[in-house]
Scaffold this motif. Sequence first.
Motif, PDB file in Angstrom:
ATOM      1  N   UNK A  69       0.858  -1.196   0.000  1.00 31.44           N
ATOM      2  CA  UNK A  69       0.000   0.000   0.000  1.00 31.44           C
ATOM      3  C   UNK A  69       0.888   1.237   0.000  1.00 31.44           C
ATOM      4  N   UNK A  70       0.602   2.136  -0.908  1.00 27.29           N
ATOM      5  CA  UNK A  70       1.395   3.342  -1.103  1.00 27.29           C
ATOM      6  C   UNK A  70       0.487   4.550  -1.090  1.00 27.29           C
ATOM      7  N   UNK A  71       1.093   5.726  -1.232  1.00 25.54           N
ATOM      8  CA  UNK A  71       0.303   6.955  -1.320  1.00 25.54           C
ATOM      9  C   UNK A  71      -0.430   7.059  -2.648  1.00 25.54           C
ATOM     10  N   UNK A  72      -0.097   6.202  -3.618  1.00 24.90           N
ATOM     11  CA  UNK A  72      -0.655   6.293  -4.970  1.00 24.90           C
ATOM     12  C   UNK A  72      -1.634   5.175  -5.298  1.00 24.90           C
ATOM     13  N   UNK A  73      -1.505   4.029  -4.669  1.00 26.48           N
ATOM     14  CA  UNK A  73      -2.354   2.872  -4.945  1.00 26.48           C
ATOM     15  C   UNK A  73      -2.105   1.812  -3.875  1.00 26.48           C
ATOM     16  N   UNK A  74      -2.951   0.788  -3.890  1.00 26.58           N
ATOM     17  CA  UNK A  74      -2.719  -0.413  -3.093  1.00 26.58           C
ATOM     18  C   UNK A  74      -2.922  -1.614  -3.997  1.00 26.58           C
ATOM     19  N   UNK A  75      -2.076  -2.621  -3.850  1.00 26.63           N
ATOM     20  CA  UNK A  75      -2.224  -3.816  -4.686  1.00 26.63           C
ATOM     21  C   UNK A  75      -2.073  -5.074  -3.855  1.00 26.63           C
ATOM     22  N   UNK A  76      -2.717  -6.127  -4.336  1.00 23.78           N
ATOM     23  CA  UNK A  76      -2.531  -7.476  -3.822  1.00 23.78           C
ATOM     24  C   UNK A  76      -1.997  -8.327  -4.959  1.00 23.78           C
ATOM     25  N   UNK A  77      -0.997  -9.142  -4.635  1.00 25.24           N
ATOM     26  CA  UNK A  77      -0.386 -10.003  -5.651  1.00 25.24           C
ATOM     27  C   UNK A  77      -0.281 -11.415  -5.089  1.00 25.24           C
ATOM     28  N   UNK A  78      -0.754 -12.392  -5.849  1.00 26.76           N
ATOM     29  CA  UNK A  78      -0.651 -13.769  -5.406  1.00 26.76           C
ATOM     30  C   UNK A  78      -1.870 -14.576  -5.764  1.00 26.76           C
ATOM     31  N   UNK A  81      -3.481 -12.565 -11.201  1.00 31.88           N
ATOM     32  CA  UNK A  81      -2.593 -12.626 -10.037  1.00 31.88           C
ATOM     33  C   UNK A  81      -2.481 -11.293  -9.310  1.00 31.88           C
ATOM     34  N   UNK A  82      -3.052 -10.234  -9.874  1.00 32.59           N
ATOM     35  CA  UNK A  82      -2.957  -8.922  -9.224  1.00 32.59           C
ATOM     36  C   UNK A  82      -4.332  -8.290  -9.101  1.00 32.59           C
ATOM     37  N   UNK A  83      -4.545  -7.601  -7.980  1.00 32.87           N
ATOM     38  CA  UNK A  83      -5.689  -6.711  -7.786  1.00 32.87           C
ATOM     39  C   UNK A  83      -5.111  -5.366  -7.387  1.00 32.87           C
ATOM     40  N   UNK A  84      -5.612  -4.303  -7.968  1.00 32.70           N
ATOM     41  CA  UNK A  84      -5.030  -2.981  -7.730  1.00 32.70           C
ATOM     42  C   UNK A  84      -6.136  -1.958  -7.542  1.00 32.70           C
ATOM     43  N   UNK A  85      -6.013  -1.128  -6.522  1.00 32.07           N
ATOM     44  CA  UNK A  85      -7.013  -0.118  -6.181  1.00 32.07           C
ATOM     45  C   UNK A  85      -6.362   1.253  -6.245  1.00 32.07           C
ATOM     46  N   UNK A  86      -6.937   2.199  -6.997  1.00 23.76           N
ATOM     47  CA  UNK A  86      -6.341   3.543  -7.064  1.00 23.76           C
ATOM     48  C   UNK A  86      -6.585   4.328  -5.790  1.00 23.76           C
ATOM     49  N   UNK A  87      -5.739   5.321  -5.562  1.00 25.67           N
ATOM     50  CA  UNK A  87      -5.958   6.222  -4.433  1.00 25.67           C
ATOM     51  C   UNK A  87      -6.995   7.272  -4.817  1.00 25.67           C
ATOM     52  N   UNK A  88      -7.485   7.961  -3.837  1.00 29.43           N
ATOM     53  CA  UNK A  88      -8.399   9.070  -4.070  1.00 29.43           C
ATOM     54  C   UNK A  88      -7.600  10.351  -4.366  1.00 29.43           C
ATOM     55  N   UNK A  89      -8.232  11.268  -5.059  1.00 30.08           N
ATOM     56  CA  UNK A  89      -7.618  12.571  -5.318  1.00 30.08           C
ATOM     57  C   UNK A  89      -7.756  13.410  -4.053  1.00 30.08           C
ATOM     58  N   UNK A  90      -6.674  13.541  -3.307  1.00 34.45           N
ATOM     59  CA  UNK A  90      -6.706  14.182  -1.990  1.00 34.45           C
ATOM     60  C   UNK A  90      -5.837  15.437  -1.930  1.00 34.45           C
ATOM     61  N   UNK A  91      -5.548  16.007  -3.075  1.00 35.79           N
ATOM     62  CA  UNK A  91      -4.725  17.212  -3.103  1.00 35.79           C
ATOM     63  C   UNK A  91      -5.381  18.383  -2.372  1.00 35.79           C
ATOM     64  N   UNK A  92      -6.686  18.329  -2.178  1.00 33.78           N
ATOM     65  CA  UNK A  92      -7.400  19.422  -1.526  1.00 33.78           C
ATOM     66  C   UNK A  92      -7.181  19.438  -0.010  1.00 33.78           C
ATOM     67  N   UNK A  93      -6.613  18.363   0.549  1.00 33.33           N
ATOM     68  CA  UNK A  93      -6.435  18.272   2.006  1.00 33.33           C
ATOM     69  C   UNK A  93      -5.272  19.177   2.420  1.00 33.33           C
ATOM     70  N   UNK A  94      -5.553  20.178   3.213  1.00 38.71           N
ATOM     71  CA  UNK A  94      -4.519  21.154   3.582  1.00 38.71           C
ATOM     72  C   UNK A  94      -3.747  20.752   4.834  1.00 38.71           C
ATOM     73  N   UNK A  95      -4.349  19.954   5.708  1.00 31.19           N
ATOM     74  CA  UNK A  95      -3.672  19.527   6.932  1.00 31.19           C
ATOM     75  C   UNK A  95      -3.809  18.012   7.072  1.00 31.19           C
ATOM     76  N   UNK A  96      -3.064  17.258   6.264  1.00 28.32           N
ATOM     77  CA  UNK A  96      -3.209  15.799   6.284  1.00 28.32           C
ATOM     78  C   UNK A  96      -2.635  15.185   7.556  1.00 28.32           C
TER      79      UNK A  96
END
Length: 407
Positions: free
Chosen positions: A296-305, A363-378
């Motif tokens: 899981x990253x700031x850009x996506x999350x994936x499962x492999x296997x 063998x892979x499942x991948x989920x995109x991240x949300x567009x969260x650039x609007x968050x000013x105080x993450x």
Amino acid sequence: MKDKIALGFHGCIDFECVWNIETVQALIREFAVSLSDLRISGDVRSQRDILIAVLRYMQRGIGGEFVPSHSSDVIEFARRFDYRVTIGGTAARAAIAMHKLGFGSALQSCCNNALFRENLPPEIHFISSIAEQTGEVYPHVSLQYPAGCRIQLADGEFTTQRPNRVLFSRDPDSIAMRITDAFYPMIAEAEVCLFSCFSEVLDEAVLRNRLMDTVQTIDHLPAGCFVFMEDGCYTVKHFRQLVHRALAPYLNVLSMNEDEFFELLGYAPDLLNPGEVETAVQEVCKALGMRNLIVHTALWALAYGQDAQQLIHSITCGTMLASTRFRLGDDFQLQDYRETCALPDDLQSVQFCEALRRNVGPLVACVPCKALDFVTHPTTVGLGDYFAGGLAAGMAQQRGDPAVAPV
């Protein structure tokens, strides 16, 4: 009390420091820290060493954790900042994250002081591996830093590229990470189990004993229980491989964040390059011998296997729960989670996930991240813990537990 979700074995008290650039710059001046200091790593034996370690992570734009030599330095450094007291530790914070979605759980923690008990929701069925303590609390300090922050040192400067957090503590209970067989009756009907890692353990004999205890705990789970482990960046680096080898036969999934993924690889692939990520994931999976890997990253999350498609719902819940914490911190409810789910996906992330699925197949499942650039105080503290909580909650829901709320 028996629950469908079991969690172990880490819990602690966190001091979540409020970022203050003036305080950081005052510390740099007080300790006369230069750019050359950031190039030299070693034991963290003083407040100055803590500051240098934190700045080193900031300069690289990554998160991390470390164990200083003295708990007094940890406490005194935290007191330089305003901070709030919360519950930390992957297992404990994941239990709290799931509670926000309406999921109950059974938690075995190595922490047992008044602050911990006061802040843990009563719906979480809790047992500790140690006697209740009334003495000193050993806090786990978190310092999250923003993107675009200019740090001036004695002989130069750098600017942070992205928000992240640094964690440090000297907590004897986390270092010992005791496990109790009194947990066994609580997990007799568990369908999902989540373990946190042993990243703070410093003694190999202790670690080997804890791994045997973990295997015995798994042996007391019902047949077919789905077992996750959330990885970490270990203080003693080679302990991580020891843990992987010992537990690989018993885990359905090993999950890790991007910093932990990079550490295993020894390099940082371009996270928006499907070919580079595919190669890296296959390399790590082959080296680990795990049935399934989650990254899981700031850009996506994936499962492999082999169970990647079965994990789509879990990694989606994990991503949405971590994203909700990123934008709202601790102060959110189920409706806020649902609002996160309705936010638009990040376009680059969508394109990456589509390309990776085309290239790799089932063998892979991948989920995109949300567009969260609007968050000013993450909020960057606890994102991995909340992601792990989402994994377990998603799997429990998928298995049809009628006692949980729909997410």
